[in-house]
Design an enzyme around this catalytic site. Structure first.
Site, PDB file in Angstrom:
ATOM      1  N   GLY A  46      45.832  38.647  48.890  1.00 57.46           N
ATOM      2  CA  GLY A  46      44.974  39.420  48.001  1.00 57.46           C
ATOM      3  C   GLY A  46      45.000  38.799  46.620  1.00 57.46           C
ATOM      4  N   GLN A  51      43.722  38.321  37.603  1.00 59.55           N
ATOM      5  CA  GLN A  51      44.804  37.346  37.856  1.00 59.55           C
ATOM      6  C   GLN A  51      44.350  35.910  37.612  1.00 59.55           C
ATOM      7  OE1 GLN A  51      45.988  39.239  41.854  1.00 59.55           O
ATOM      8  NE2 GLN A  51      47.888  38.377  41.089  1.00 59.55           N
ATOM      9  N   HIS A 146      47.725  47.531  46.006  1.00 65.31           N
ATOM     10  CA  HIS A 146      48.311  46.542  45.087  1.00 65.31           C
ATOM     11  C   HIS A 146      47.217  45.905  44.223  1.00 65.31           C
ATOM     12  CE1 HIS A 146      51.302  43.107  44.333  1.00 65.31           C
ATOM     13  NE2 HIS A 146      50.154  42.610  43.890  1.00 65.31           N
ATOM     14  N   GLU A 147      46.108  45.499  44.867  1.00 65.55           N
ATOM     15  CA  GLU A 147      45.048  44.790  44.132  1.00 65.55           C
ATOM     16  C   GLU A 147      44.278  45.729  43.201  1.00 65.55           C
ATOM     17  OE1 GLU A 147      45.255  41.708  44.123  1.00 65.55           O
ATOM     18  OE2 GLU A 147      46.560  41.562  45.871  1.00 65.55           O
ATOM     19  N   HIS A 150      46.085  46.161  40.123  1.00 67.56           N
ATOM     20  CA  HIS A 150      45.847  45.047  39.187  1.00 67.56           C
ATOM     21  C   HIS A 150      44.606  45.315  38.339  1.00 67.56           C
ATOM     22  CE1 HIS A 150      48.775  41.921  39.865  1.00 67.56           C
ATOM     23  NE2 HIS A 150      48.527  41.820  41.156  1.00 67.56           N
TER      24      HIS A 150
HETATM   25 ZN    ZN Z   1      49.655  41.019  42.640  1.00 70.33          ZN
END
Ligand code: ZN
Length: 200
Positions: A46, A51, A146-147, A150
């Site tokens: 992912g 990021q 999780h993503e 972010h």
């Molecule tokens: Zn991450």
């Protein structure tokens, strides 16, 4: 296509809430291809747009053949196709929670067990800006949470208990100082260059 450097802890953009995509463009479609290429190059499952330094609320996910087997749910593994989530929002969480060890391309070498809801219902848009609703569990639900964290400026270590987070501190500090090796190109914010020398 291009492999983009992955921004690591603690670049400020990783604490920013992403901006929703209002309109699909050729530029964004190319960016999504680059996100996939960057994720695959780093062996990730992912990757969120911030990021790689972008403010778009976009994440790509490809868990491949990995599936619930890894979560010991007893279900048979099956291939999950690669997914692009534009402007994703989690609309519902299961009450059931479970622990699972997570890693993060922005936190090279760091892994820890995180407690999260087992299942979610997520709403998102695809590359044609068509709206979708999806119920996910197992590894897919884990990676989506999780993503999407972010995209809301949240690292997975922020979900650890205060004690585990305190134990993680030295490792996170090493990442912050650029002392954790990654096997893919990274971009490090040189905020503390004078502290890179000795610290003890
Ligand atoms: Zn991450």
């Amino acid at each position: 296509m291009a492999i983009l450097p992955i921004y690591t802890f603690d670049h400020p953009i990783l604490k920013q809430v992403s901006t929703p995509v209002a309109e699909m463009t050729g530029e964004i479609k190319l960016f999504v291809k680059n996100l996939f290429e960057t994720m695959n190059n780093a062996d990730g499952i992912g990757l969120a747009a911030n990021q790689v330094g972008s403010e778009h609320a976009i994440t790509v996910i490809d868990i491949g053949d990995l599936e619930e087997d890894d979560l010991k749910s007893g279900k048979k593994a099956h291939k999950t196709p690669p997914l692009v989530l534009i402007n994703p929002v989690i609309e519902a969480f299961s009450e059931e929670k479970e622990d699972f060890e997570e890693g993060c391309l922005s936190l090279p070498t760091f892994r820890d067990k995180v407690t999260r809801p087992t299942g979610i219902q997520v709403r998102f848009y695809d590359l044609d800006m068509k709206e979708h609703r999806l119920e996910a569990d197992g590894l897919l639900s884990r990676v989506m949470q999780h993503e999407i964290d972010h995209l809301n400026g949240i690292y997975f270590f922020e979900r650890l208990s205060p004690m585990r987070r305190a134990m993680a501190h030295p490792k996170l500090r090493r990442i912050q100082l650029g002392q954790a090796e990654a096997e893919y190109p990274v971009y490090l914010e040189q905020k503390h260059p004078q502290r890179r020398k000795k610290k003890k």
